[in-house]
Write a protein that holds these residues in place. Structure first.
Motif, PDB file in Angstrom:
ATOM      1  N   ILE A 191       0.848  -1.180   0.000  1.00 45.32           N
ATOM      2  CA  ILE A 191       0.000   0.000   0.000  1.00 45.32           C
ATOM      3  C   ILE A 191       0.890   1.240   0.000  1.00 45.32           C
ATOM      4  CG2 ILE A 191      -0.202   0.157   2.518  1.00 45.32           C
ATOM      5  CD1 ILE A 191      -3.162   0.960   2.095  1.00 45.32           C
ATOM      6  N   SER A 192       0.442   2.268  -0.696  1.00 43.76           N
ATOM      7  CA  SER A 192       1.182   3.530  -0.720  1.00 43.76           C
ATOM      8  C   SER A 192       0.188   4.659  -0.959  1.00 43.76           C
ATOM      9  CB  SER A 192       2.257   3.521  -1.814  1.00 43.76           C
ATOM     10  OG  SER A 192       1.669   3.359  -3.096  1.00 43.76           O
ATOM     11  N   ARG A 193       0.640   5.875  -0.748  1.00 38.39           N
ATOM     12  CA  ARG A 193      -0.237   7.024  -0.996  1.00 38.39           C
ATOM     13  C   ARG A 193       0.586   8.192  -1.503  1.00 38.39           C
ATOM     14  NH1 ARG A 193      -3.182   8.310   4.421  1.00 38.39           N
ATOM     15  NH2 ARG A 193      -4.028  10.085   3.247  1.00 38.39           N
ATOM     16  N   ASP A 194      -0.078   9.028  -2.280  1.00 39.49           N
ATOM     17  CA  ASP A 194       0.508  10.264  -2.781  1.00 39.49           C
ATOM     18  C   ASP A 194      -0.456  11.378  -2.392  1.00 39.49           C
ATOM     19  OD1 ASP A 194       1.403  12.456  -4.223  1.00 39.49           O
ATOM     20  OD2 ASP A 194       1.953  11.276  -5.973  1.00 39.49           O
ATOM     21  N   ASN A 195      -0.150  12.098  -1.320  1.00 40.13           N
ATOM     22  CA  ASN A 195      -1.066  13.125  -0.826  1.00 40.13           C
ATOM     23  C   ASN A 195      -1.176  14.298  -1.802  1.00 40.13           C
ATOM     24  OD1 ASN A 195      -1.718  11.695   1.480  1.00 40.13           O
ATOM     25  ND2 ASN A 195      -0.155  12.678   2.728  1.00 40.13           N
ATOM     26  N   ALA A 196      -0.148  14.528  -2.597  1.00 39.36           N
ATOM     27  CA  ALA A 196      -0.218  15.606  -3.592  1.00 39.36           C
ATOM     28  C   ALA A 196      -1.247  15.283  -4.671  1.00 39.36           C
ATOM     29  CB  ALA A 196       1.149  15.824  -4.216  1.00 39.36           C
ATOM     30  N   LYS A 197      -1.452  13.985  -4.924  1.00 36.18           N
ATOM     31  CA  LYS A 197      -2.428  13.557  -5.927  1.00 36.18           C
ATOM     32  C   LYS A 197      -3.718  13.054  -5.293  1.00 36.18           C
ATOM     33  CE  LYS A 197       1.031  12.239  -9.395  1.00 36.18           C
ATOM     34  NZ  LYS A 197       1.552  11.143 -10.260  1.00 36.18           N
ATOM     35  N   ASN A 198      -3.802  13.120  -3.968  1.00 36.44           N
ATOM     36  CA  ASN A 198      -4.997  12.634  -3.260  1.00 36.44           C
ATOM     37  C   ASN A 198      -5.341  11.198  -3.663  1.00 36.44           C
ATOM     38  OD1 ASN A 198      -5.201  15.054  -1.955  1.00 36.44           O
ATOM     39  ND2 ASN A 198      -7.166  15.633  -2.838  1.00 36.44           N
ATOM     40  N   THR A 199      -4.340  10.365  -3.729  1.00 33.81           N
ATOM     41  CA  THR A 199      -4.539   9.004  -4.224  1.00 33.81           C
ATOM     42  C   THR A 199      -3.810   7.998  -3.344  1.00 33.81           C
ATOM     43  OG1 THR A 199      -4.740   9.825  -6.493  1.00 33.81           O
ATOM     44  CG2 THR A 199      -4.341   7.474  -6.216  1.00 33.81           C
ATOM     45  N   VAL A 200      -4.470   6.881  -3.101  1.00 35.13           N
ATOM     46  CA  VAL A 200      -3.852   5.759  -2.412  1.00 35.13           C
ATOM     47  C   VAL A 200      -3.839   4.577  -3.375  1.00 35.13           C
ATOM     48  CG1 VAL A 200      -6.039   5.003  -1.369  1.00 35.13           C
ATOM     49  CG2 VAL A 200      -3.880   4.337  -0.332  1.00 35.13           C
ATOM     50  N   TYR A 201      -2.792   3.773  -3.297  1.00 33.22           N
ATOM     51  CA  TYR A 201      -2.590   2.672  -4.224  1.00 33.22           C
ATOM     52  C   TYR A 201      -2.485   1.346  -3.467  1.00 33.22           C
ATOM     53  CZ  TYR A 201      -1.095   6.646  -7.088  1.00 33.22           C
ATOM     54  OH  TYR A 201      -1.029   7.847  -7.751  1.00 33.22           O
ATOM     55  N   LEU A 202      -2.787   0.282  -4.180  1.00 31.44           N
ATOM     56  CA  LEU A 202      -2.531  -1.061  -3.669  1.00 31.44           C
ATOM     57  C   LEU A 202      -1.904  -1.869  -4.803  1.00 31.44           C
ATOM     58  CD1 LEU A 202      -2.868  -2.922  -1.172  1.00 31.44           C
ATOM     59  CD2 LEU A 202      -4.926  -3.826  -2.293  1.00 31.44           C
ATOM     60  N   GLN A 203      -0.614  -2.115  -4.675  1.00 36.45           N
ATOM     61  CA  GLN A 203       0.086  -2.958  -5.637  1.00 36.45           C
ATOM     62  C   GLN A 203      -0.063  -4.403  -5.187  1.00 36.45           C
ATOM     63  OE1 GLN A 203       1.814  -2.145  -8.558  1.00 36.45           O
ATOM     64  NE2 GLN A 203       1.897  -4.377  -8.825  1.00 36.45           N
ATOM     65  N   MET A 204      -0.630  -5.213  -6.058  1.00 37.75           N
ATOM     66  CA  MET A 204      -0.909  -6.607  -5.712  1.00 37.75           C
ATOM     67  C   MET A 204      -0.097  -7.509  -6.627  1.00 37.75           C
ATOM     68  SD  MET A 204      -5.025  -6.433  -5.099  1.00 37.75           S
ATOM     69  CE  MET A 204      -5.382  -6.198  -6.828  1.00 37.75           C
ATOM     70  N   ASN A 205       0.820  -8.244  -6.048  1.00 42.48           N
ATOM     71  CA  ASN A 205       1.672  -9.179  -6.791  1.00 42.48           C
ATOM     72  C   ASN A 205       1.383 -10.606  -6.354  1.00 42.48           C
ATOM     73  OD1 ASN A 205       2.982  -6.951  -7.996  1.00 42.48           O
ATOM     74  ND2 ASN A 205       4.480  -6.861  -6.336  1.00 42.48           N
ATOM     75  N   SER A 206       1.827 -11.547  -7.151  1.00 41.39           N
ATOM     76  CA  SER A 206       1.651 -12.977  -6.845  1.00 41.39           C
ATOM     77  C   SER A 206       0.213 -13.286  -6.472  1.00 41.39           C
ATOM     78  CB  SER A 206       2.600 -13.384  -5.708  1.00 41.39           C
ATOM     79  OG  SER A 206       3.940 -13.126  -6.055  1.00 41.39           O
ATOM     80  N   LEU A 207      -0.689 -12.810  -7.273  1.00 37.12           N
ATOM     81  CA  LEU A 207      -2.101 -12.970  -6.962  1.00 37.12           C
ATOM     82  C   LEU A 207      -2.529 -14.424  -6.981  1.00 37.12           C
ATOM     83  CD1 LEU A 207      -3.409  -9.860  -8.848  1.00 37.12           C
ATOM     84  CD2 LEU A 207      -3.885 -10.371  -6.456  1.00 37.12           C
ATOM     85  N   LYS A 208      -3.480 -14.733  -6.104  1.00 38.67           N
ATOM     86  CA  LYS A 208      -4.007 -16.082  -5.964  1.00 38.67           C
ATOM     87  C   LYS A 208      -5.506 -16.065  -6.224  1.00 38.67           C
ATOM     88  CE  LYS A 208      -0.719 -16.938  -2.189  1.00 38.67           C
ATOM     89  NZ  LYS A 208      -0.591 -17.337  -0.764  1.00 38.67           N
ATOM     90  N   PRO A 209      -6.082 -17.195  -6.604  1.00 41.27           N
ATOM     91  CA  PRO A 209      -7.541 -17.229  -6.802  1.00 41.27           C
ATOM     92  C   PRO A 209      -8.315 -16.775  -5.570  1.00 41.27           C
ATOM     93  CG  PRO A 209      -6.533 -19.166  -7.767  1.00 41.27           C
ATOM     94  CD  PRO A 209      -5.439 -18.438  -7.037  1.00 41.27           C
ATOM     95  N   GLU A 210      -7.795 -17.033  -4.391  1.00 43.54           N
ATOM     96  CA  GLU A 210      -8.492 -16.618  -3.171  1.00 43.54           C
ATOM     97  C   GLU A 210      -8.452 -15.107  -2.938  1.00 43.54           C
ATOM     98  OE1 GLU A 210      -6.147 -18.997  -3.467  1.00 43.54           O
ATOM     99  OE2 GLU A 210      -4.826 -19.050  -1.696  1.00 43.54           O
ATOM    100  N   ASP A 211      -7.709 -14.376  -3.747  1.00 43.32           N
ATOM    101  CA  ASP A 211      -7.734 -12.915  -3.686  1.00 43.32           C
ATOM    102  C   ASP A 211      -8.924 -12.326  -4.451  1.00 43.32           C
ATOM    103  OD1 ASP A 211      -4.171 -13.001  -4.062  1.00 43.32           O
ATOM    104  OD2 ASP A 211      -5.290 -12.621  -2.206  1.00 43.32           O
ATOM    105  N   THR A 212      -9.651 -13.170  -5.150  1.00 44.48           N
ATOM    106  CA  THR A 212     -10.810 -12.720  -5.913  1.00 44.48           C
ATOM    107  C   THR A 212     -11.860 -12.107  -4.993  1.00 44.48           C
ATOM    108  OG1 THR A 212     -10.479 -14.337  -7.686  1.00 44.48           O
ATOM    109  CG2 THR A 212     -12.707 -13.459  -7.399  1.00 44.48           C
TER     110      THR A 212
END
Length: 124
Positions: free
Chosen positions: A69-90
């Motif tokens: 998880i990360s955020r850029d307060n200048a852009k008013n945006t929060v991110y979630l980078q998801m790697n190695s995704l699994k079917p149970e992440d659906t």
């Protein structure tokens, strides 16, 4: 604060996606921001949260080491980078904002604002 989540989609197991949550309003930087997810027939569950500065974060055990998880307060945006995704992440992934909680606030009821959700589907 109004939240708009995006970035979901269909991906194969082992793949990656990056979710974004854009916020409107002047006080975005005052809020703890978090991602939750909800699979069909299940309750909304905590995924990750980040504090106002971006220096503190917290993850559910099920995603630790795979999601960032990360955020850029200048852009008013929060991110979630998801790697190695699994079917149970659906699930449908929601971003939330809280003026009262901390990064360890895993209860949805403490979050004041929610985005509309974005669908993530991981195929096996």
């Amino acid at each position: 604060v109004q939240l708009q989540a995006s970035g979901g989609g269909l991906v194969q197991a082992g793949g990656s996606l990056r979710l974004s949550c854009a916020a409107s309003g002047r006080t975005f930087s005052n809020y703890v921001m978090a991602w939750f997810r909800q699979a069909p027939g299940k309750e909304r569950e905590f995924v990750s949260a980040i504090n106002w500065s971006g220096l503190r974060s917290y993850y559910a055990d099920s995603v630790k080491g795979r999601f960032t998880i990360s955020r850029d307060n200048a852009k008013n945006t929060v991110y979630l980078q998801m790697n190695s995704l699994k079917p149970e992440d659906t699930a449908v992934y929601y971003c939330g904002g809280s003026s009262r909680g901390t990064v360890r606030t895993v209860v949805p009821g403490v979050y004041d604002y929610w985005g509309q959700g974005t669908q993530v589907t991981v195929s096996s």
